[in-house]
Write an enzyme that holds these catalytic residues in place. Sequence first.
Site, PDB file in Angstrom:
ATOM      1  N   SER A  42       9.256  -5.456  -1.890  1.00  0.00           N
ATOM      2  CA  SER A  42       9.304  -4.103  -1.334  1.00  0.00           C
ATOM      3  C   SER A  42       9.150  -3.023  -2.401  1.00  0.00           C
ATOM      4  O   SER A  42       9.860  -3.032  -3.411  1.00  0.00           O
ATOM      5  CB  SER A  42      10.661  -3.933  -0.631  1.00  0.00           C
ATOM      6  OG  SER A  42      11.042  -2.583  -0.573  1.00  0.00           O
ATOM      7  N   GLY A  43       8.267  -2.082  -2.142  1.00  0.00           N
ATOM      8  CA  GLY A  43       8.099  -0.957  -3.073  1.00  0.00           C
ATOM      9  C   GLY A  43       9.357  -0.106  -3.152  1.00  0.00           C
ATOM     10  O   GLY A  43       9.767   0.324  -4.235  1.00  0.00           O
ATOM     11  N   LEU A  44       9.962   0.117  -1.984  1.00  0.00           N
ATOM     12  CA  LEU A  44      11.209   0.898  -1.963  1.00  0.00           C
ATOM     13  C   LEU A  44      12.277   0.205  -2.804  1.00  0.00           C
ATOM     14  O   LEU A  44      12.943   0.830  -3.638  1.00  0.00           O
ATOM     15  CB  LEU A  44      11.692   1.053  -0.514  1.00  0.00           C
ATOM     16  CG  LEU A  44      13.079   1.683  -0.353  1.00  0.00           C
ATOM     17  CD1 LEU A  44      13.067   3.137  -0.814  1.00  0.00           C
ATOM     18  CD2 LEU A  44      13.562   1.590   1.095  1.00  0.00           C
ATOM     19  N   ASP A  54      10.577   6.124  -4.598  1.00  0.00           N
ATOM     20  CA  ASP A  54       9.473   5.371  -4.001  1.00  0.00           C
ATOM     21  C   ASP A  54       8.250   6.277  -3.868  1.00  0.00           C
ATOM     22  O   ASP A  54       7.709   6.464  -2.787  1.00  0.00           O
ATOM     23  CB  ASP A  54       9.934   4.843  -2.621  1.00  0.00           C
ATOM     24  CG  ASP A  54       8.954   3.854  -2.022  1.00  0.00           C
ATOM     25  OD1 ASP A  54       8.082   3.341  -2.741  1.00  0.00           O
ATOM     26  OD2 ASP A  54       9.063   3.596  -0.797  1.00  0.00           O
ATOM     27  N   ASP A  81       4.200  -5.315  -1.427  1.00  0.00           N
ATOM     28  CA  ASP A  81       4.008  -3.991  -0.838  1.00  0.00           C
ATOM     29  C   ASP A  81       3.229  -3.185  -1.874  1.00  0.00           C
ATOM     30  O   ASP A  81       3.803  -2.652  -2.816  1.00  0.00           O
ATOM     31  CB  ASP A  81       5.397  -3.384  -0.581  1.00  0.00           C
ATOM     32  CG  ASP A  81       5.342  -1.926  -0.181  1.00  0.00           C
ATOM     33  OD1 ASP A  81       4.233  -1.409   0.062  1.00  0.00           O
ATOM     34  OD2 ASP A  81       6.427  -1.318  -0.102  1.00  0.00           O
ATOM     35  N   ASP A  83       1.683  -0.377  -1.720  1.00  0.00           N
ATOM     36  CA  ASP A  83       1.556   1.068  -1.459  1.00  0.00           C
ATOM     37  C   ASP A  83       0.108   1.409  -1.075  1.00  0.00           C
ATOM     38  O   ASP A  83      -0.438   0.780  -0.193  1.00  0.00           O
ATOM     39  CB  ASP A  83       2.039   1.871  -2.669  1.00  0.00           C
ATOM     40  CG  ASP A  83       3.544   1.702  -2.918  1.00  0.00           C
ATOM     41  OD1 ASP A  83       4.250   1.300  -1.975  1.00  0.00           O
ATOM     42  OD2 ASP A  83       4.000   1.944  -4.042  1.00  0.00           O
ATOM     43  N   GLU A 110      -1.344   0.536   2.361  1.00  0.00           N
ATOM     44  CA  GLU A 110      -1.123   1.466   3.468  1.00  0.00           C
ATOM     45  C   GLU A 110      -2.101   2.632   3.384  1.00  0.00           C
ATOM     46  O   GLU A 110      -2.517   3.029   2.287  1.00  0.00           O
ATOM     47  CB  GLU A 110       0.325   1.960   3.462  1.00  0.00           C
ATOM     48  CG  GLU A 110       0.738   2.714   2.214  1.00  0.00           C
ATOM     49  CD  GLU A 110       2.262   2.800   2.054  1.00  0.00           C
ATOM     50  OE1 GLU A 110       2.927   1.749   2.104  1.00  0.00           O
ATOM     51  OE2 GLU A 110       2.777   3.915   1.871  1.00  0.00           O
ATOM     52  N   LYS A 116       2.184   7.935  -3.033  1.00  0.00           N
ATOM     53  CA  LYS A 116       2.706   7.767  -1.680  1.00  0.00           C
ATOM     54  C   LYS A 116       4.110   8.363  -1.533  1.00  0.00           C
ATOM     55  O   LYS A 116       4.822   8.591  -2.512  1.00  0.00           O
ATOM     56  CB  LYS A 116       2.692   6.297  -1.269  1.00  0.00           C
ATOM     57  CG  LYS A 116       3.441   5.298  -2.119  1.00  0.00           C
ATOM     58  CD  LYS A 116       4.938   5.261  -1.953  1.00  0.00           C
ATOM     59  CE  LYS A 116       5.436   5.094  -0.565  1.00  0.00           C
ATOM     60  NZ  LYS A 116       5.532   3.705  -0.120  1.00  0.00           N
ATOM     61  N   ASN A 118       7.634   7.603   0.866  1.00  0.00           N
ATOM     62  CA  ASN A 118       8.220   6.586   1.741  1.00  0.00           C
ATOM     63  C   ASN A 118       8.090   7.023   3.196  1.00  0.00           C
ATOM     64  O   ASN A 118       8.257   8.197   3.531  1.00  0.00           O
ATOM     65  CB  ASN A 118       9.689   6.323   1.379  1.00  0.00           C
ATOM     66  CG  ASN A 118      10.270   5.197   2.224  1.00  0.00           C
ATOM     67  OD1 ASN A 118      10.765   5.419   3.321  1.00  0.00           O
ATOM     68  ND2 ASN A 118      10.183   3.981   1.731  1.00  0.00           N
ATOM     69  N   SER A 119       7.808   6.058   4.057  1.00  0.00           N
ATOM     70  CA  SER A 119       7.523   6.356   5.461  1.00  0.00           C
ATOM     71  C   SER A 119       8.675   7.022   6.188  1.00  0.00           C
ATOM     72  O   SER A 119       8.485   7.654   7.215  1.00  0.00           O
ATOM     73  CB  SER A 119       7.171   5.061   6.188  1.00  0.00           C
ATOM     74  OG  SER A 119       6.042   4.488   5.627  1.00  0.00           O
ATOM     75  N   ARG A 155      -1.917  -1.662   6.365  1.00  0.00           N
ATOM     76  CA  ARG A 155      -0.778  -1.052   7.062  1.00  0.00           C
ATOM     77  C   ARG A 155      -1.208   0.287   7.652  1.00  0.00           C
ATOM     78  O   ARG A 155      -1.659   1.179   6.927  1.00  0.00           O
ATOM     79  CB  ARG A 155       0.352  -0.885   6.062  1.00  0.00           C
ATOM     80  CG  ARG A 155       1.462   0.027   6.488  1.00  0.00           C
ATOM     81  CD  ARG A 155       2.640  -0.200   5.570  1.00  0.00           C
ATOM     82  NE  ARG A 155       3.554   0.902   5.538  1.00  0.00           N
ATOM     83  CZ  ARG A 155       4.647   0.924   4.780  1.00  0.00           C
ATOM     84  NH1 ARG A 155       4.926  -0.106   3.984  1.00  0.00           N
ATOM     85  NH2 ARG A 155       5.453   1.950   4.801  1.00  0.00           N
ATOM     86  N   HIS A 186       3.359   0.158  11.665  1.00  0.00           N
ATOM     87  CA  HIS A 186       4.680   0.653  11.291  1.00  0.00           C
ATOM     88  C   HIS A 186       5.116   1.786  12.213  1.00  0.00           C
ATOM     89  O   HIS A 186       4.285   2.552  12.706  1.00  0.00           O
ATOM     90  CB  HIS A 186       4.640   1.158   9.846  1.00  0.00           C
ATOM     91  CG  HIS A 186       5.970   1.087   9.145  1.00  0.00           C
ATOM     92  ND1 HIS A 186       7.050   0.434   9.665  1.00  0.00           N
ATOM     93  CD2 HIS A 186       6.374   1.581   7.947  1.00  0.00           C
ATOM     94  CE1 HIS A 186       8.070   0.539   8.827  1.00  0.00           C
ATOM     95  NE2 HIS A 186       7.687   1.232   7.770  1.00  0.00           N
TER      96      HIS A 186
HETATM   97  C1  SPV Z   1       9.042  -0.968   1.620  1.00  0.00           C
HETATM   98  O1  SPV Z   1       9.852  -1.902   1.765  1.00  0.00           O
HETATM   99  O2  SPV Z   1       8.897  -0.366   0.559  1.00  0.00           O
HETATM  100  C2  SPV Z   1       8.223  -0.543   2.736  1.00  0.00           C
HETATM  101  C3  SPV Z   1       8.691  -0.776   4.082  1.00  0.00           C
HETATM  102  O3  SPV Z   1       7.192   0.024   2.531  1.00  0.00           O
HETATM  103  S1  SPV Z   1       9.428   0.658   4.622  1.00  0.00           S
HETATM  104  O4  SPV Z   1      10.337   1.149   3.591  1.00  0.00           O
HETATM  105  O5  SPV Z   1      10.107   0.223   5.837  1.00  0.00           O
HETATM  106  O6  SPV Z   1       8.415   1.641   4.915  1.00  0.00           O
HETATM  107 MG    MG Z   2       6.937   0.580   0.620  1.00  0.00          MG
END
Ligand code: SPV
Ligand code: MG
Length: 299
Positions: A42-44, A54, A81, A83, A110, A116, A118-119, A155, A186
């Site tokens: 996971s990027g986060l 992130d 991930d 990004d 994505e 980027k 974070n979503s 994504r 997502h």
């Molecule tokens: C991550 O885990 O970094 C993601 C998933 O991109 S989310 O944080 O749910 O967007």
């Molecule tokens: Mg991410």
Amino acid sequence: MEKTSKLKNLIYSSSLDFLMEAHNGLAAKIVEETGFKGIWASGLSISAAMGVRDNNEASWTQVLDVLEFMSDATSIPILLDGDTGYGNFNNARRLVKKLEQRNIAGVCIEDKLFPKTNSFIAGDKQPLADIDEFCGKIKAMKDTQCDENFMVISRVEAFITGWGLKEALRRAEAYRKAGTDAILIHSKRTDIAEIESFMKEWAGRLPIVIVPTKYYATPTEKFRQLGANVVIWANHNLRSSIIAMQKISRQIFNEQTLSGVESTIATINEVFRLQDAAELKEAEKRYLPQGKDSDAAYD
Ligand code: SPV
Ligand code: MG
């Protein structure tokens, strides 16, 4: 079996499979030991574990270094991930080359803009990547991979950025035509409504990956009914470790002694086991001149 084939099987099998988040070698090893068949890098979580945001504050080669430890520590496949691919098609295809060298099984990119966000942070309608540009990126990545089973997942962030179902479907279809291996759709809603509407229209054209971080209360059976192929538990090792670290730091700070915590934490021997210290002990017997093996602390 190669890690790439394992990930491909997992994505293409009709049964629902799960990827669990990890953000370093230790977490990756724990995920494998638990029984998961694959890892979400996971990027986060990786950025948070580094103490940064992130927002591509960690460089992609710094992320690569973490991945190398994760990959070396495990035998199950890792999906990165990735990004936005850290730039344009050229950066993204170089990323694929470097991931393959480190035995990473696939990458998810994505359709947002670099750097980027974070979503779950930016709420309003945000611009997405130009569709043609993003399709060129997918093509460049697929053309670059040496292992035919390496996975490039696309994504779709149309729901996240407020563009809706029509745009989500238009993009997913374009990415499918560009050669992507699967779609990650997502949503940041707390219910499954957007995902459900997408899945019904999509009708299995390519495998679907979902990330139910926000719609966590939806029963997993519902994901099966909708025909999802992979569910990603995206950040739960990171979030549970935050609670554990806050709790133990607070307790030791307050009590100024270790006497109350020892029985509540992993033993030092458990740390050695996870590091496979026993293997080194055996290797020393084979490779060190007799009688000169190191007096390691774990004796
Ligand atoms: C991550 O885990 O970094 C993601 C998933 O991109 S989310 O944080 O749910 O967007
Ligand atoms: Mg991410």
